[in-house]
Scaffold this motif. Sequence first.
Motif, short mmCIF file in Angstrom:
data_model
loop_
_atom_site.label_atom_id
_atom_site.label_comp_id
_atom_site.label_asym_id
_atom_site.label_seq_id
_atom_site.Cartn_x
_atom_site.Cartn_y
_atom_site.Cartn_z
N ALA A 31 27.91 -13.91 55.92
CA ALA A 31 28.06 -13.65 54.48
C ALA A 31 27.63 -12.24 54.13
N ARG A 41 30.62 -11.84 51.61
CA ARG A 41 30.69 -12.22 50.20
C ARG A 41 29.32 -12.04 49.57
N CYS A 46 35.52 -13.02 52.26
CA CYS A 46 35.95 -14.41 52.04
C CYS A 46 37.07 -14.49 51.02
N ASP A 85 30.12 -21.93 54.01
CA ASP A 85 29.66 -22.30 52.67
C ASP A 85 28.46 -23.23 52.78
N GLU A 88 24.86 -18.31 50.59
CA GLU A 88 25.73 -17.68 49.59
C GLU A 88 26.90 -18.63 49.31
N ILE A 89 27.24 -18.82 48.04
CA ILE A 89 28.35 -19.71 47.71
C ILE A 89 29.68 -19.06 48.08
N GLY A 90 30.73 -19.89 48.13
CA GLY A 90 32.08 -19.38 48.34
C GLY A 90 32.38 -19.01 49.77
N GLY A 91 31.75 -19.69 50.72
CA GLY A 91 31.90 -19.33 52.12
C GLY A 91 33.05 -20.01 52.83
N THR A 148 34.96 -22.57 55.37
CA THR A 148 34.77 -23.95 55.79
C THR A 148 34.60 -23.96 57.31
#
Length: 322
Positions: free
Chosen positions: A159, A198, A220, A254, A265-268, A270
């Motif tokens: 990330a 991200r 991302c 994510d 960190e969000i939005g990672g 899968t």
Amino acid sequence: MTSQPYVRSADGKVGQVDALQVPRFAGLATFARLPQRHEVDDYDIAVAGVPFDAGVTYRPGARFGPAAIRQASRLLKPYHPALDVSPFAAAQVVDAGDIPANPFDIDAAVGEIRSGVAGLLGEGGKRVVLLGGDHTIALPSLQALHAVHGPVALVHFDAHLDTWDTYFGAPCTHGTPFRRASEQGLIVKGHSAHVGIRGSLYDRADLLNDEELGFTAVHCRDIDRIGVDGVIERVLNRVGDHPVYVSIDVDVLDPAFAPGTGTPEIGGMTSRELVAVLREMRSCNIVGADIVEVAPAYDQAEVTAVAAANLAYELVTLMADR
């Protein structure tokens, strides 16, 4: 040679403990229930733990990552259907135990890790997968690889860029290894990439400085636009035919797929996306790899440890396939 009930290949390679004789939940938790280094005459691939996390800048606990990953690897089986490879029959894979590192002195630890990895690599030909530990361990690993292979193309799943200069005056932390690697000539500039970047940064200059160090970044947000196939194409074009080092910070996933890490960190990515990219790297000459930042104190139901164990299995399979 060992007298344990290991499965052996037709040409004598020692594989996993036979799950029909010893249940998967019993016995020593070596990686994938493979033999220890001292139990075989020689090996092709060594999996080693590096329980070091003195370089973290937020949540600690990755020193317990190697043990958690080994425990979560008990369910791994000897045949990889997606790649049609039986990695433990194609190569002699061992669990080389842990590389001890000074928890109070980062510089001393870097030297100890470098020496430990160098000992596992030998004079060339052997490959290593490290189970961290925090991302500081990537620098001494790359230093040891450089002595054998020269500069390598780095594919870094994370990330975060990890190319910052210092934290509190410390030049070697989990946020700085790839700046130091670039400065020391350990990587092939122009042929190395970050994947999964991200989250917030200190300044726009962070991205510009990263480019000057020789990296390209697949963010991302790019995955939504170019898809997994586009990521694969960019990575393979970037590394070319150079020897490759793969470094996976588990926070590239994510938090839904890897909650047990120090800097989520969000939005990672899968787990399916990450595995898909890795599997298409089978044409690459992967000479070394690490999986870092598994902090089991923040994990739930071994979700993160299971992900890391399976990622290590993917890397071992890619190496064995060579």
